[in-house]
Design a protein around this motif. Structure first.
Motif, PDB file in Angstrom:
ATOM      1  N   THR A 193      -3.797   3.476   6.109  1.00 34.41           N
ATOM      2  CA  THR A 193      -4.769   2.380   6.061  1.00 34.41           C
ATOM      3  C   THR A 193      -4.240   1.174   6.851  1.00 34.41           C
ATOM      4  O   THR A 193      -3.071   0.784   6.712  1.00 34.41           O
ATOM      5  CB  THR A 193      -5.035   1.963   4.610  1.00 34.41           C
ATOM      6  OG1 THR A 193      -5.504   3.100   3.882  1.00 34.41           O
ATOM      7  CG2 THR A 193      -6.080   0.862   4.534  1.00 34.41           C
ATOM      8  N   SER A 248     -10.442  -5.085   3.794  1.00 38.29           N
ATOM      9  CA  SER A 248      -9.951  -3.750   4.141  1.00 38.29           C
ATOM     10  C   SER A 248     -10.050  -2.829   2.930  1.00 38.29           C
ATOM     11  O   SER A 248     -10.340  -3.272   1.807  1.00 38.29           O
ATOM     12  CB  SER A 248      -8.490  -3.846   4.615  1.00 38.29           C
ATOM     13  OG  SER A 248      -8.383  -4.735   5.716  1.00 38.29           O
ATOM     14  N   PRO A 249      -9.789  -1.507   3.089  1.00 31.66           N
ATOM     15  CA  PRO A 249      -9.816  -0.574   1.954  1.00 31.66           C
ATOM     16  C   PRO A 249      -8.798  -0.926   0.890  1.00 31.66           C
ATOM     17  O   PRO A 249      -7.836  -1.652   1.119  1.00 31.66           O
ATOM     18  CB  PRO A 249      -9.510   0.779   2.598  1.00 31.66           C
ATOM     19  CG  PRO A 249      -9.882   0.624   4.035  1.00 31.66           C
ATOM     20  CD  PRO A 249      -9.591  -0.792   4.389  1.00 31.66           C
ATOM     21  N   ASN A 283       0.830  -1.203   0.000  1.00 35.87           N
ATOM     22  CA  ASN A 283       0.000   0.000   0.000  1.00 35.87           C
ATOM     23  C   ASN A 283       0.868   1.258   0.000  1.00 35.87           C
ATOM     24  O   ASN A 283       0.607   2.217  -0.737  1.00 35.87           O
ATOM     25  CB  ASN A 283      -0.919  -0.002   1.220  1.00 35.87           C
ATOM     26  CG  ASN A 283      -1.754   1.274   1.318  1.00 35.87           C
ATOM     27  OD1 ASN A 283      -2.533   1.586   0.416  1.00 35.87           O
ATOM     28  ND2 ASN A 283      -1.582   2.021   2.402  1.00 35.87           N
ATOM     29  N   GLU A 296      -5.141   4.330  -1.302  1.00 38.55           N
ATOM     30  CA  GLU A 296      -6.020   5.390  -0.825  1.00 38.55           C
ATOM     31  C   GLU A 296      -5.302   6.278   0.202  1.00 38.55           C
ATOM     32  O   GLU A 296      -5.413   7.508   0.145  1.00 38.55           O
ATOM     33  CB  GLU A 296      -7.286   4.786  -0.218  1.00 38.55           C
ATOM     34  CG  GLU A 296      -8.196   4.130  -1.265  1.00 38.55           C
ATOM     35  CD  GLU A 296      -9.509   3.663  -0.674  1.00 38.55           C
ATOM     36  OE1 GLU A 296      -9.677   3.774   0.563  1.00 38.55           O
ATOM     37  OE2 GLU A 296     -10.362   3.180  -1.445  1.00 38.55           O
TER      38      GLU A 296
END
Length: 634
Positions: A554, A545-546, A485, A550
C-alpha cells in the motif's frame, strides 16, 4: 416381564357391539327405505285409480245420460202418437153425439179414453222432467270449445222441442203434421245426441290416455325410487363393510402398539410406570425396580405414595392435577428404599382415554440424573472460576491498555491538546497519542477493526511500532504510515485492519502535514471567523489512502496546510456515528459547535463532549469505541 393391562377382551366385545350396531343400522335403513317406497307406490297407485274413477264419472256418465235422453225422446214421440189417437177417439165420439142429437138418440161418453189421455199426458210431463234432470247431471269442460258449443246447441234444440210439446198438449191438438214435425225434431235431437256422445267419448278417451301416462309415470317413479333405494342400500353396505374393516385394522394396530409399548418399557433405561385414577400403580418396568428398589410384586397395585419419600408425597396430588392440563417435568431429590439419595427427573403425563383404558390414567417416566447433576455442578463451578479469571485478566488488560494512552491534556508552547477514549468493553480498539520531536508536534489517532481484546492487541502493536518510529532521526507522516502499515500486516497477517491519521504540526511555520489511512477526516474551525454551525467545519480530506494492515504494498500520500492562531482541530473515531447513526453524529457536531462557542479551552470542550456521551452510554448500548481529541493552535 412388564405388567401391562392389555384389554383385548374388552376391545373384542366393543368390536362385536360395533359390528352388530352397524348391521342394525343397515337393516333399519333398508327397512325404512322399502317402507317409504311402498308408501309412495301405494299413494301413486291410489291417485291413479281415483283419477280413472273421476274420468268415468265426469265423461262416461254424461254419455249414458244422453243415451237415456234419446230413449226418452222416442218415448215422448210414442206417447204423443197415443195422445193423438185418444184425441181422435174423443173427437169421433163428440161428432157422433152431435149427429144423433136431433134424432132423440143419445151417445154415452167413454170415460176410459179420458183416463188414458190424462195418463199419457202425465207420462209425457214425467219424461220431460227426467230429460231436464239428465241435462242438469251432465258436466262438461267449458274450456273445450266443441263440448261447450254442443251443449249450447242441444239446450236450444231441446228448449224449442219442449215448448212445442207443451203447447200441443195444452191445445190438445196433435194432428199428423204436428206429429210429423215432432218426429223430425226428435230425429234431429237423437242425431245431435249421437254427435254429443262422440264428443264426450273422445274427451273420456283423451282423459283415459292422460291417466295411463300418469300411471306409467308413477310406475317409473316407483322403479326409480326402488333403484335409488337399492343404490343407497349398496352404498350403506359398502360403508358398513369399510367401517368394520377400519375397526378391525384399528384393533390389530392397537394390539401391535401395545406389544411395542411392552417391548419399549421392558428395554427402556428410564423407569416407566403408570397409575390409575386413584394413584394405584398399574405397570412397573425393570428400570423402575433399579431406581426405587421395589420389585414388581411389591409395586403393582400399591399406591404411588408407598414408593415416594416424604418430601414428594406432600406435593404429589398437585403434580397429578397439573399434569391433566399439561405435561409436567420435575427434578427432585429422592431417597429410595435403601436410603440412597439420588436426583430424579420425573415426567408426568395425563394419558388420553383410549390409552388410559389399556395402561392407566397417568404415565410417569423417571430418570436417575444424579451423575448429570454432579457433572453440571462441577461444570458450573469451573465456569465461574474461568469467568473470574477472565474478568481479572481483562481488568489487567484494561489497565495495561490505559497505559498506552498519554495524559488527557498537554501544552506544547503554542499548541494545546486534550483527548479521551470510551471503550465499548474492557479493552478497546481506539488509540490516540501525541508526541513532540524537535519543532514538530505529532498527533496520532487510530481505530482498529471491531473492539475487545483482538482490537486491543492491534492497538498495542501499533503503539510499539510508533515508539520505534519516534526514535528515527527524521520521518514524514507518509513514511511513518508505511512503517506502521508493515508492522500491522506482519502482526495480523492481513486479517484485521486499522484506520489511522497522523499529523505533524510545525510550531514555527504553523503548517500541518498529514497522511490519512482510511480514517474519518478531522474537522477544522477558526474561532475568529467561525459561525458556530456544523456546515462551517472544514474537513481535512485532501488525501485519504487505504487502511493499515491490508497489504505491504500500500502506498500513502501526504498533504500540507497552513494553520493560524485560534484554529481548533477535532479528531474522532467512527464510534460516534455508530451510537445511533447519522442523526446522533450531527447532534454531536452541533453540540461541539456550541461548546467551542461557549468556551475557548480545549479541556472545557472535551469535558462537554464526555458528558454528552456518558449520558448516551447510560441510555444506549455502546457497540463501538469512541474517541475525541481536540487540538488548538495558539
Amino acid at each position: 416381564m412388564v405388567d401391562i393391562k392389555i384389554s383385548q377382551e374388552i376391545d373384542e366385545k366393543k368390536l362385536k357391539r360395533s359390528i352388530i350396531f352397524l348391521i342394525l343400522i343397515l337393516s333399519t335403513s333398508l327397512t325404512v327405505a322399502m317402507l317409504l317406497l311402498g308408501l309412495v307406490g301405494n299413494h301413486l297407485s291410489t291417485s291413479s285409480h281415483l283419477r280413472l274413477i273421476a274420468t268415468y264419472e265426469d265423461r262416461m256418465l254424461p254419455v249414458v245420460a244422453s243415451q237415456k235422453m234419446g230413449q226418452d225422446i222416442n218415448r215422448i214421440y210414442d206417447s204423443l202418437i197415443l195422445i193423438n189417437r185418444y184425441l181422435d177417439k174423443a173427437q169421433t165420439v163428440s161428432d157422433l153425439a152431435n149427429t144423433v142429437a136431433g134424432t132423440g138418440l143419445s151417445v154415452e161418453a167413454d170415460q176410459t179414453i179420458n183416463q188414458e189421455l190424462s195418463q199419457e199426458e202425465s207420462n209425457v210431463a214425467r219424461i220431460l222432467g227426467e230429460i231436464n234432470s239428465y241435462l242438469s247431471q251432465i258436466t262438461f269442460d267449458t274450456s273445450i270449445v266443441a263440448e261447450r258449443d254442443a251443449m249450447e246447441r242441444f239446450n236450444n234444440y231441446w228448449a224449442l222441442l219442449r215448448q212445442k210439446i207443451n203447447d200441443y198438449i195444452k191445445e190438445k191438438k196433435i194432428d199428423a203434421d204436428r206429429l210429423n214435425n215432432i218426429k223430425i225434431n226428435c230425429d234431429a235431437m237423437n242425431d245431435f245426441l249421437v254427435k254429443m256422445n262422440t264428443i264426450f267419448t273422445e274427451a273420456a278417451r283423451s282423459d283415459l290416455e292422460v291417466s295411463k301416462k300418469t300411471s306409467a309415470q308413477s310406475r317409473m317413479i316407483i322403479l326409480g325410487l326402488l333403484v335409488a333405494g337399492l343404490v343407497i342400500a349398496f352404498i350403506a353396505t359398502i360403508r358398513s363393510i369399510l367401517q368394520v374393516k377400519k375397526l378391525l385394522d384399528l384393533f390389530e394396530k392397537s394390539k401391535a402398539d401395545q406389544k411395542r409399548l411392552a417391548s419399549v418399557m421392558l428395554r427402556a433405561n428410564d423407569g416407566i410406570l403408570t397409575l390409575d385414577e386413584n394413584g394405584a400403580i398399574t405397570s412397573w418396568n425393570k428400570a423402575a425396580e433399579g431406581i426405587f428398589k421395589y420389585d414388581k410384586q411389591e409395586a403393582l397395585g400399591a399406591s404411588i405414595e408407598k414408593v415416594l419419600p416424604e418430601n414428594i408425597r406432600s406435593s404429589w396430588q398437585n403434580i397429578l392435577q397439573n399434569a391433566q392440563s399439561a405435561n409436567q417435568i420435575h427434578t427432585q431429590k429422592f431417597i429410595n428404599k435403601h436410603n440412597e439419595t439420588i436426583d430424579l427427573l420425573l415426567s408426568v403425563t395425563h394419558l388420553p382415554p383410549l390409552v388410559a383404558k389399556a395402561t392407566g390414567e397417568f404415565s410417569i417416566i423417571v430418570k436417575d440424573v444424579t451423575e448429570q447433576i454432579l457433572l453440571q455442578e462441577k461444570l458450573e463451578e469451573e465456569r465461574q472460576k474461568n469467568e473470574k479469571r477472565m474478568h481479572k485478566e481483562l481488568e489487567d488488560a484494561k489497565i495495561l491498555q490505559q497505559m498506552l494512552f498519554p495524559e488527557t491534556y498537554v501544552r506544547f508552547s503554542n499548541v494545546e491538546i486534550a483527548g479521551h477514549c470510551f471503550s465499548a468493553s474492557e479493552c478497546g480498539g481506539d488509540w490516540w497519542h501525541y508526541s513532540q520531536k524537535g519543532d514538530k508536534v505529532l498527533i496520532w489517532v487510530g481505530d482498529a477493526t471491531g473492539h475487545g481484546l483482538p482490537a486491543a492487541l492491534i492497538t498495542s502493536a501499533a503503539r510499539s511500532a510508533v515508539t520505534l518510529i519516534e526514535k528515527l532521526a527524521d520521518f514524514t507522516p507518509k513514511k511513518a504510515l508505511e512503517l506502521l502499515n508493515a508492522s500491522i500486516v506482519q502482526t495480523t497477517k492481513g486479517k484485521m485492519q486499522m484506520t489511522f491519521f497522523l499529523g505533524s504540526f510545525d510550531k514555527n511555520t504553523k503548517t500541518l502535514t498529514y497522511a490519512n489511512a482510511g480514517h474519518i477526516p478531522p474537522l477544522k474551525a477558526n474561532l475568529g471567523n467561525f459561525k458556530f454551525v456544523p456546515n462551517d467545519l472544514v474537513p481535512l480530506n485532501d488525501v485519504n489512502s487505504p487502511r493499515l494492515g491490508e497489504a505491504t504494498t500500500t502506498k500513502f500520500s501526504e498533504h500540507t496546510i497552513q494553520l493560524s492562531a485560534e484554529d481548533v482541530l477535532l479528531f474522532y473515531t467512527d464510534g460516534v456515528s455508530e451510537v445511533s447513526g447519522q442523526k446522533t453524529e450531527m447532534s454531536f457536531l452541533k453540540n461541539y459547535c456550541d461548546l467551542i462557542a461557549e468556551s475557548k479551552g480545549v479541556m472545557n470542550i472535551l469535558n462537554g463532549l464526555k458528558r454528552e456521551y456518558e449520558d448516551l452510554h447510560n441510555n444506549r448500548v455502546i457497540i463501538d469505541d469512541i474517541t475525541f481529541m481536540i487540538a488548538k493552535i495558539g
